[in-house]
Design a protein around this motif. Structure first.
Motif, short mmCIF file in Angstrom:
data_model
loop_
_atom_site.label_atom_id
_atom_site.label_comp_id
_atom_site.label_asym_id
_atom_site.label_seq_id
_atom_site.Cartn_x
_atom_site.Cartn_y
_atom_site.Cartn_z
N LYS A 132 0.84 -1.21 0.00
CA LYS A 132 0.00 0.00 0.00
C LYS A 132 0.87 1.26 0.00
O LYS A 132 0.58 2.21 -0.72
CB LYS A 132 -0.93 0.01 1.22
CG LYS A 132 -2.17 -0.78 1.04
CD LYS A 132 -3.13 -0.54 2.19
CE LYS A 132 -4.51 -0.80 1.68
NZ LYS A 132 -5.55 -0.27 2.52
N TRP A 151 2.63 1.61 -3.43
CA TRP A 151 1.69 2.04 -4.47
C TRP A 151 1.34 3.52 -4.29
O TRP A 151 1.29 4.28 -5.26
CB TRP A 151 0.43 1.19 -4.45
CG TRP A 151 -0.45 1.49 -5.62
CD1 TRP A 151 -1.58 2.26 -5.64
CD2 TRP A 151 -0.23 1.06 -6.97
NE1 TRP A 151 -2.08 2.34 -6.91
CE2 TRP A 151 -1.27 1.61 -7.75
CE3 TRP A 151 0.72 0.29 -7.60
CZ2 TRP A 151 -1.37 1.40 -9.12
CZ3 TRP A 151 0.62 0.07 -8.96
CH2 TRP A 151 -0.42 0.62 -9.70
N LYS A 152 1.13 3.92 -3.05
CA LYS A 152 0.80 5.32 -2.78
C LYS A 152 1.95 6.23 -3.19
O LYS A 152 1.73 7.30 -3.76
CB LYS A 152 0.50 5.49 -1.29
CG LYS A 152 -0.18 6.79 -0.94
CD LYS A 152 -0.38 6.98 0.55
CE LYS A 152 -1.19 5.88 1.17
NZ LYS A 152 -1.46 6.12 2.61
N LYS A 184 -4.60 6.06 -3.23
CA LYS A 184 -4.76 5.31 -1.99
C LYS A 184 -4.82 3.81 -2.24
O LYS A 184 -4.24 3.02 -1.50
CB LYS A 184 -6.02 5.78 -1.27
CG LYS A 184 -6.21 5.13 0.08
CD LYS A 184 -7.40 5.67 0.80
CE LYS A 184 -7.54 4.97 2.14
NZ LYS A 184 -8.64 5.47 2.91
N ASP A 185 -5.53 3.40 -3.28
CA ASP A 185 -5.73 1.98 -3.54
C ASP A 185 -5.20 1.59 -4.91
O ASP A 185 -5.34 2.33 -5.88
CB ASP A 185 -7.23 1.62 -3.47
CG ASP A 185 -7.79 1.80 -2.08
OD1 ASP A 185 -7.11 1.42 -1.12
OD2 ASP A 185 -8.92 2.32 -1.96
N GLN A 207 2.77 -6.21 -6.50
CA GLN A 207 2.25 -6.79 -5.27
C GLN A 207 2.83 -8.19 -5.05
O GLN A 207 3.25 -8.54 -3.94
CB GLN A 207 0.73 -6.85 -5.31
CG GLN A 207 0.12 -7.33 -4.01
CD GLN A 207 -1.39 -7.28 -4.05
OE1 GLN A 207 -2.00 -7.48 -5.10
NE2 GLN A 207 -2.01 -7.04 -2.92
#
Length: 88
Positions: free
Chosen positions: A28, A31-32, A38-39, A60
């Motif tokens: 998370k 990625w942010k 956020k997602d 991931q």
């Protein structure tokens, strides 16, 4: 089954759960930082491109594999320190 394998079973199970949670949190944050979102996209997100979905999934998977390997290795090392043998 030798003592180190028996000792490692509960440790391995606990570490597996912990590593999943840690890897999820790391992904998370990565990625942010990369996408300022956020997602990450899901495979079924209609408004996301194939490339976005695949990049997110590959990233991931790599993070999960890396965290799991690091946690498993640390757990096996700890068992060796406690028992004197590698849990193999």
């Amino acid at each position: 089954m030798n003592a180190s394998k028996v000792a490692y079973k509960p440790v391995g199970l606990a570490l597996g759960a912990v590593s999943g949670a840690v890897a999820g949190a790391v992904f998370k944050q990565v990625w942010k930082a990369l996408r300022h979102e956020k997602d990450a996209p899901d495979a079924t997100d209609q408004d996301r491109s194939w490339s976005e979905v695949l990049v997110a999934a590959i990233l991931q998977g790599a993070i999960f594999a890396g965290v799991k390997a690091a946690v498993d290795r640390a757990g096996a090392s700890a068992v060796r320190r406690l028992t004197g043998t590698w849990p193999g």
